[in-house]
Design a protein around this motif. Structure first.
Motif, mmCIF file in Angstrom:
data_model
loop_
_atom_site.group_PDB
_atom_site.id
_atom_site.type_symbol
_atom_site.label_atom_id
_atom_site.label_comp_id
_atom_site.label_asym_id
_atom_site.label_seq_id
_atom_site.Cartn_x
_atom_site.Cartn_y
_atom_site.Cartn_z
ATOM 1 N N SER A 177 26.315 -122.222 29.563
ATOM 2 C CA SER A 177 26.602 -121.195 30.577
ATOM 3 C C SER A 177 27.994 -120.619 30.367
ATOM 4 O O SER A 177 28.193 -119.398 30.389
ATOM 5 N N GLN A 188 24.940 -112.392 33.175
ATOM 6 C CA GLN A 188 24.451 -113.489 34.007
ATOM 7 C C GLN A 188 23.695 -114.491 33.150
ATOM 8 O O GLN A 188 22.999 -114.116 32.198
ATOM 9 N N THR A 220 19.075 -111.907 41.851
ATOM 10 C CA THR A 220 20.478 -112.226 42.118
ATOM 11 C C THR A 220 21.187 -111.060 42.784
ATOM 12 O O THR A 220 22.039 -111.259 43.666
ATOM 13 N N GLU A 283 30.166 -122.105 42.340
ATOM 14 C CA GLU A 283 29.535 -120.842 41.935
ATOM 15 C C GLU A 283 28.741 -120.950 40.640
ATOM 16 O O GLU A 283 27.723 -120.263 40.484
ATOM 17 N N ARG A 284 29.217 -121.800 39.706
ATOM 18 C CA ARG A 284 28.573 -121.866 38.389
ATOM 19 C C ARG A 284 28.524 -123.314 37.900
ATOM 20 O O ARG A 284 29.336 -124.157 38.295
ATOM 21 N N LEU A 285 27.603 -123.578 37.009
ATOM 22 C CA LEU A 285 27.410 -124.935 36.482
ATOM 23 C C LEU A 285 28.663 -125.551 35.872
ATOM 24 O O LEU A 285 28.922 -126.750 36.072
ATOM 25 N N TRP A 321 18.332 -122.419 37.554
ATOM 26 C CA TRP A 321 19.623 -122.387 38.254
ATOM 27 C C TRP A 321 20.020 -120.957 38.593
ATOM 28 O O TRP A 321 20.081 -120.096 37.718
ATOM 29 N N GLN A 322 20.326 -120.712 39.841
ATOM 30 C CA GLN A 322 20.950 -119.467 40.264
ATOM 31 C C GLN A 322 22.458 -119.696 40.260
ATOM 32 O O GLN A 322 22.952 -120.586 40.958
ATOM 33 N N GLN A 323 23.175 -118.937 39.444
ATOM 34 C CA GLN A 323 24.625 -119.047 39.432
ATOM 35 C C GLN A 323 25.248 -117.655 39.399
ATOM 36 O O GLN A 323 24.593 -116.674 39.058
ATOM 37 N N ARG A 334 26.659 -119.072 45.835
ATOM 38 C CA ARG A 334 26.696 -120.530 45.707
ATOM 39 C C ARG A 334 25.647 -120.959 44.684
ATOM 40 O O ARG A 334 24.488 -120.558 44.759
ATOM 41 N N LEU A 335 26.084 -121.766 43.727
ATOM 42 C CA LEU A 335 25.172 -122.327 42.752
ATOM 43 C C LEU A 335 24.056 -123.093 43.459
ATOM 44 O O LEU A 335 24.300 -123.815 44.414
ATOM 45 N N HIS A 336 22.829 -122.921 42.997
ATOM 46 C CA HIS A 336 21.736 -123.735 43.499
ATOM 47 C C HIS A 336 20.559 -123.674 42.542
ATOM 48 O O HIS A 336 20.424 -122.749 41.746
#
Length: 411
Positions: A177, A188, A220, A283-285, A321-323, A334-336
């Motif tokens: 990522s 993204q 997103t 926010e991100r991995l 993963w949504q980042q 928010r990362l999830h």
């Protein structure tokens, strides 16, 4: 090609051991090992990249990009086990992975949906004519697609790996990522897994993919717009408030640990739809701490194990993963992780028919509270329950005395 090997960091801040190299046609390949090891990588094949370019076309009605990738029409489709391109190479057969064994490996997709390093211009709509826009704007292919192999065991599944291996997968996701977001043609990054022929999987070997999109994806974009609108109207954090509301309600919480909460949202579209949120704003991995990565690895294996016990057979699913995109306003996303399945019963699938495919309006046949209850009753699942090496996640279910707290044990 000789590998570039990197030393592992201290144990208290452990990351998977990396070895990078190139395949015979110039594509990048990176090995992520559970423990430090020396690798020399040499691809003996005489291959070139498939013919067929990549381009993007703009849909002015939905204001979305559509990728055109003609070479993908010829990608490998459900080969026999002895012809799997993701298994390790042998003395008799060379595959996409020029090693006799591996833990986790990532390489550029030979048949990418997105490929190129030309960013989408921010002003692409304002610098063209109405006639060009209504005809469908064209943009050179851009972005990057990679394949992630979770294990070298062809007949295994991600749910069956050890907690240590799952942690290595998390490290690989985070590493790639960060690397992709640093590339000029990527806006993204989406790390995801398709599992099951019902989903459309064309290779049975346990693997996922990482897409580096050259634009913000429609889903997103909507999430960011919703979060921005909520902040303006409520002066609050939409993701934090959703998490707090689910914890307060409690009926849809499936499991909680010190660092993560897994729940089915009240508005779930799919028969099985899990959302996994970090308990702090991330926010991100790459931002995840070592403790958060360890905790997620154990929790995720628990949840995958429960999913496989829901129906008669392994659960087909899409998990991703949504980042935050590169250009997202800080603090808005928010990362999830979202995992969902089209299976609604042992012998029934949820098809996207008229309302879903034609109008984008979903109809769920199972109440989210009912599915959450079923998943809670199935867990927690340990390696002993699933025949894996993974340890019990130490997670708390919604029916546990401390389900509303954040004191779950991390392993």
């Amino acid at each position: 090609m000789t590998a570039d090997s990197h030393q592992a960091p201290p144990a208290e801040n452990r990351r998977a051991h990396k070895t990078g190299a190139q395949l015979a046609d110039g594509r990048e390949i990176i090995f992520f090992d559970d423990e430090p090891r020396s690798r020399t990588v040499q691809d003996r094949r005489e291959i070139t990249r498939p013919e067929g370019g990549n381009e993007m076309r703009y849909d002015p009605l939905l204001r979305e990009w559509v990728a055109i990738a003609a070479a993908r029409q010829h990608r490998t489709h459900l080969p026999s086990t002895d012809q799997c391109p993701l298994c390790p190479s042998t003395a008799d057969r060379d595959t996409e992975v020029p090693q006799a064994s591996y833990d986790v490996v990532v390489f550029e997709n030979r048949f990418p949906s997105f490929r190129g390093d030309v960013p989408v211009p921010a002003d692409f709509l304002s610098t063209t004519t109405a006639a060009a826009e209504s005809a469908g704007l064209l943009q050179p292919g851009s972005g990057r697609c990679e394949v992630v192999c979770f294990t070298d065991e062809h007949t295994s599944q991600l749910a069956q790996v050890s907690a240590a291996r799952m942690r290595t997968v998390v490290d690989a996701w985070a590493d790639r990522s960060a690397a992709m977001l640093a590339e000029p043609g990527v806006e993204q990054v989406y790390c995801f897994e398709n599992r099951g022929e019902e989903i459309g999987v064309t290779l049975h070997h346990p693997h996922g993919q990482i897409y580096g999109y050259p634009f913000i994806t429609p889903r997103t974009r909507t999430l960011l717009e919703s979060a921005a609108d909520y902040r303006e109207r409520r002066d609050g954090d939409l993701f934090a408030d959703i998490l707090a509301s689910e914890i307060s309600d409690g009926r849809r919480i499936v499991a909680r640990t010190e660092h993560w909460t897994a729940f089915i949202p009240a508005w779930a579209r799919w028969p099985v739809e899990l959302h996994i949120y970090p308990n702090r704003a991330v926010e991100r991995l790459p931002e995840l701490t070592s403790a958060e990565r360890d905790d997620f690895a154990a929790l995720y294996l628990d949840l995958l194990g429960r999913g496989d016990q829901l129906f008669d057979g392994p659960l087909p699913y899409i998990s991703g993963w949504q980042q935050a995109p590169a250009s997202a306003e800080p603090g808005l996303m928010r990362l999830h992780l979202q995992l969902f399945s089209i299976r609604r019963a042992e012998n029934k699938l949820k098809f996207l028919a008229g309302s879903e495919s034609g109008m984008g309006v979903f109809i769920n046949d199972i109440a989210p509270e009912e599915m959450a209850r079923r998943l809670v009753e199935l867990g927690p699942v340990s390696g002993e329950d699933t025949g894996t090496e993974s340890q019990d996640s130490g997670s708390q279910t919604a029916g546990s005395p401390n389900a509303g707290s954040q004191t779950g044990e991390t392993r």
